[in-house]
Design an enzyme around this catalytic site. Structure first.
Site, PDB file in Angstrom:
ATOM      1  CB  CYS A  48       0.381   1.641   4.091  1.00 46.61           C
ATOM      2  SG  CYS A  48      -1.352   1.138   4.035  1.00 46.61           S
TER       3      CYS A  48
ATOM      4  CB  CYS B  53      -0.919  -0.045   1.230  1.00 48.18           C
ATOM      5  SG  CYS B  53      -1.766   1.484   1.617  1.00 48.18           S
TER       6      CYS B  53
END
Length: 135
Positions: free
Chosen positions: A35, A32
């Site tokens: 993230c 991600c």
């Protein structure tokens, strides 16, 4: 310097649900992009707010049960646990200063407890107690 705790499905209950200290959990995954942008900001906030809350990270790919239990649909997802329950949450990456501001607004405090008690008293028609709690 307090680094965020790395959680697993096996350690989630002990480290988060059973904690007497508020715990901010970052649900994330290695693939991600947002993230990865959030990770250093989360770590900076953990260092800055050491002692006020514990910070933890849970990789939803290696610990899918906790992610499923808390309804994680998008990541990064951040949840503040107070007394074992989710007290506040958001999804998406935030810069450290905004994350700290968000946490300041949601962490329990004696002042918030007085305001809540005043609201309850006011709702029950007890204006004297409500005023006393706010003073």
């Amino acid at each position: 310097m307090a680094a965020p705790i790395a959680l697993t499905d096996a350690t989630f209950k002990e480290e988060v649900v059973d904690s007497s200290t508020p715990v901010l959990v970052d649900f994330w995954a290695a693939w991600c992009g947002p993230c990865r942008m959030m990770a250093p900001e989360f770590a900076k906030a953990a260092r800055a707010l050491q002692g006020r809350a514990r910070f933890a990270k849970l990789d939803t790919e290696t610990a899918p049960q906790a992610g499923a239990r808390y309804g994680i649909r998008g990541i990064p997802a951040v949840k503040l646990f107070v007394g074992g329950a989710v007290a506040a949450e958001f999804t998406g990456a935030l810069p450290e200063h905004i994350l700290r501001q968000w946490l300041d607004e949601h962490l329990p405090s004696p002042a918030r407890a007085h305001v809540k008690a005043a609201e309850v008293a006011w709702g029950a028609g007890d204006r004297t107690t409500a005023r006393a709690k706010l003073e």
